[in-house]
Design a protein around this motif. Structure first.
Motif, short mmCIF file in Angstrom:
data_model
loop_
_atom_site.label_atom_id
_atom_site.label_comp_id
_atom_site.label_asym_id
_atom_site.label_seq_id
_atom_site.Cartn_x
_atom_site.Cartn_y
_atom_site.Cartn_z
N PRO A 124 0.82 -1.23 0.00
CA PRO A 124 0.00 0.00 0.00
C PRO A 124 0.84 1.26 0.00
O PRO A 124 0.31 2.36 -0.23
N TYR A 125 2.15 1.14 0.26
CA TYR A 125 3.02 2.31 0.32
C TYR A 125 3.63 2.66 -1.04
O TYR A 125 4.30 3.69 -1.16
N ASP A 126 3.40 1.82 -2.07
CA ASP A 126 4.10 2.02 -3.35
C ASP A 126 3.34 2.91 -4.33
O ASP A 126 3.95 3.48 -5.22
N HIS A 127 2.02 3.00 -4.19
CA HIS A 127 1.23 3.74 -5.18
C HIS A 127 0.18 4.60 -4.48
O HIS A 127 -0.43 4.17 -3.50
N ALA A 128 -0.05 5.76 -5.01
CA ALA A 128 -1.20 6.58 -4.59
C ALA A 128 -2.46 6.02 -5.27
O ALA A 128 -2.38 5.39 -6.32
N ALA A 170 -3.89 11.67 -4.54
CA ALA A 170 -2.61 11.81 -5.24
C ALA A 170 -1.41 11.53 -4.34
O ALA A 170 -0.27 11.62 -4.81
N VAL A 171 -1.65 11.21 -3.07
CA VAL A 171 -0.53 10.97 -2.15
C VAL A 171 -0.59 9.55 -1.63
O VAL A 171 -1.65 8.91 -1.60
N HIS A 172 0.55 9.05 -1.18
CA HIS A 172 0.63 7.69 -0.65
C HIS A 172 0.01 7.63 0.75
O HIS A 172 -0.12 8.64 1.43
N THR A 173 -0.31 6.44 1.17
CA THR A 173 -0.95 6.27 2.48
C THR A 173 0.01 6.65 3.60
O THR A 173 1.24 6.60 3.45
N ILE A 174 -0.54 7.01 4.76
CA ILE A 174 0.29 7.37 5.91
C ILE A 174 0.13 6.37 7.05
O ILE A 174 0.77 6.52 8.10
N TYR A 175 -0.70 5.34 6.88
CA TYR A 175 -1.05 4.49 8.02
C TYR A 175 0.04 3.49 8.33
O TYR A 175 0.61 2.87 7.42
N PRO A 176 0.35 3.27 9.61
CA PRO A 176 1.40 2.35 10.02
C PRO A 176 1.01 0.89 9.73
O PRO A 176 -0.14 0.58 9.39
N PRO A 317 8.38 -6.34 7.35
CA PRO A 317 7.83 -6.95 6.13
C PRO A 317 7.43 -5.92 5.08
O PRO A 317 7.63 -6.15 3.87
N TYR A 318 6.88 -4.79 5.51
CA TYR A 318 6.49 -3.76 4.56
C TYR A 318 7.70 -3.05 3.97
O TYR A 318 7.69 -2.66 2.80
N VAL A 319 8.75 -2.89 4.79
CA VAL A 319 9.99 -2.29 4.26
C VAL A 319 10.56 -3.17 3.17
O VAL A 319 11.00 -2.69 2.10
N LEU A 320 10.57 -4.48 3.39
CA LEU A 320 11.13 -5.41 2.40
C LEU A 320 10.27 -5.51 1.15
O LEU A 320 10.79 -5.75 0.05
N ALA A 321 8.95 -5.34 1.31
CA ALA A 321 8.05 -5.51 0.17
C ALA A 321 7.79 -4.23 -0.59
O ALA A 321 7.18 -4.27 -1.67
N SER A 325 8.92 4.76 0.38
CA SER A 325 9.04 4.90 1.82
C SER A 325 7.77 4.44 2.53
O SER A 325 6.66 4.78 2.12
N VAL A 326 7.95 3.69 3.62
CA VAL A 326 6.79 3.22 4.38
C VAL A 326 6.22 4.34 5.25
O VAL A 326 5.17 4.15 5.88
N LEU A 327 6.86 5.49 5.31
CA LEU A 327 6.30 6.63 6.02
C LEU A 327 5.27 7.36 5.17
O LEU A 327 4.47 8.14 5.70
#
Length: 489
Positions: A124-128, A170-176, A317-321, A325-327
């Motif tokens: 979920p962190y790769d695309h808006a 238009a922005v990526h997700t912010i959820y942890p 796991p999300y950092v590896l996948a 940025s996961v932030l």
């Protein structure tokens, strides 16, 4: 012992098991609870929120007034009826939140989208959401097409002839990551076509779960279970945790569990704090309360190291996948909300009444350091939620956030600690988010100012009561205890 003489009838008075006044109090409480539930139904179904925020403000005010009356009536209910009433009311309030689609927030549409993206094997962190690469995952519910479908106030255009219900597409997700895992689980367990009801149902289950956790903690402490009602029947729970389905309720459940465990098992409590922070960053403000009275580095490390380790492990796991940025949009969100610019967004509204705008951020830092220092030095390690409430409440009063669902965490802390005056901060958050649309930006400062005044008044009353009780318990001339003011000498 005097016995009745033979041949003389004696009258035996049979007392009812429940006195009449107690039954009346129970019936009155149930009636007020039913009225509260009835008042919440139109509040979550009002379709003209954008055009009539004043009308919604009055509905909220009625719900909060009935909530206060029901809580007050519960004080006279016999103990054996309290827990059933609290649980029944929690279910009723949560069910009321299910009565309509999300009314005042579109965040749950982002949750549903993130769950769908993960089910397709994509981070979920790769695309808006507006990214054309994900066009194959769009449907008519989240991405309507046509002029009529895109005419709603919560629609955002993404391409010619098409729009979306998702805010900031238009922005990526912010959820942890714990929140993202929750979105994925809800999506996986939901039947096709359920739309917003899946996340609302999840919010209702979590809200009732928080009530159960509060009651368990109070039972273990042999404390009065009535304080759990501050969460169980709170209108903010029906509106924000259930109707708007904010993921904050998941963080609240994990935070309550952490506070209940950390008193006896520091490492386990730290791990739960890590999960709560990885669901929503806000629970990080609870850590000073959990560290109240801690003087040795070893004891602090026993809490903080598991917290940091769990946060790192769930992010891994999300950092590896992920390729991005996961932030996500976290930094942009903070800037957008005005936390970096004291003159924007209604932030620091109380401080800006007395200080230049440029002093607001340093004043917040000093105020938070003072609150944390006070809790760490004088806080009760057996009541970590008490210090956590002080730090969290001060953060709200200093930052004056404009989103009402942030206060769900504070409401749960009030339910643990019992200082009901802090609920005014939750009311102020609702006023800042809803009422300011009708009454103007000054509503933020007025609402939080009144909330702060209520907190100070509550503090003064409690100090006065404690002083009176201290005077009443001083030893007398012969070493006995002096009578309290309401006792017979």
């Amino acid at each position: 012992m005097n016995r009745p003489r033979p041949g003389i009838r004696t009258r035996i008075r049979i007392h009812p098991r429940t006195p009449i006044h107690a039954r009346t109090a129970t019936a009155l409480t149930a009636l007020l609870l039913a009225a509260l539930t009835a008042a919440l139904l139109p509040a979550v179904r009002q379709q003209d929120y954008v055009t009539d925020p004043a009308g919604l403000t009055w509905r909220y005010a009625a719900a909060w007034a009935l909530f206060a009356a029901a809580v007050y009536a519960l004080r006279r209910v016999p103990g054996r009826y309290v827990v059933p009433l609290v649980l029944a009311g929690s279910v009723a309030v949560a069910a009321a939140g299910l009565a309509g689609p999300p009314l005042t927030s579109t965040d749950s549409f982002r949750y549903a989208w993130d769950g769908r993206v993960q089910a397709a094997g994509i981070s979920p962190y790769d695309h808006a959401p507006a990214d054309p690469a994900l066009r194959g995952l769009r449907d008519a519910w989240l991405f309507p097409r046509g002029a009529a479908a895109c005419a709603g106030p919560d629609r955002v255009g993404v391409e010619p002839g098409g729009c979306t219900r998702i805010n900031r597409p238009a922005v990526h997700t912010i959820y942890p990551p714990v929140a993202e895992g929750y979105f994925a689980v809800v999506h996986t367990l939901s039947p096709p076509g359920v739309r917003h009801k899946a996340l609302q149902t999840g919010g209702a289950l979590l809200a009732v779960g928080v009530t159960g956790a509060l009651l368990l903690i109070q039972r273990r402490r042999r404390a009065d279970p009535r304080t759990a009602v501050y969460w169980a029947w709170c209108p903010a729970v029906a509106v924000e945790a259930v109707n708007n389905a904010h993921v904050d309720v998941l963080a609240v459940l994990l935070s309550v569990a952490a506070l209940g465990v950390v008193v006896r098992r520091r490492a386990a409590g730290g791990a739960l704090f890590g999960l709560a922070i990885a669901a929503k960053m806000l629970p990080a403000v609870l850590l000073p309360g959990a560290l109240a009275g801690v003087r040795r580095w070893r004891d602090a490390a026993a809490l903080l190291l598991p917290t940091a380790a769990v946060v790192g492990l769930v992010y891994l796991p999300y950092v590896l996948a992920s390729r991005s940025s996961v932030l996500g949009y976290l930094g942009g969100y903070a800037e957008e909300e005005g936390y970096g610019d004291p003159g924007a967004g209604g932030r620091y509204a109380l401080l800006r009444l007395a200080l230049p705008d440029s002093w607001a951020v340093p004043a917040v830092a000093l105020g938070m350091l003072a609150a944390v220092g006070r809790v760490w030095w004088r806080g009760d390690p057996e009541r970590p939620w008490s210090g956590a409430l002080l730090v969290t409440g001060c953060a709200f009063l200093l930052l004056t956030p404009g989103y009402s669902w942030y206060a769900l965490l504070l409401v749960a802390l009030v339910a643990l600690d019992g200082r009901a005056e802090w609920l005014g901060v939750a009311v102020a958050g609702a006023a800042a988010y809803v009422s300011s649309r009708a009454l103007g930006d000054q509503t933020v400062a007025v609402a939080y100012g009144l909330a702060g005044a209520a907190v100070l008044a509550g503090w003064a009353v409690r100090r006065r009561v404690a002083a009176r009780e201290g005077e009443g318990s001083r030893p007398g001339p012969r070493g006995g205890r002096q009578p309290m003011w309401n006792e017979s000498p």
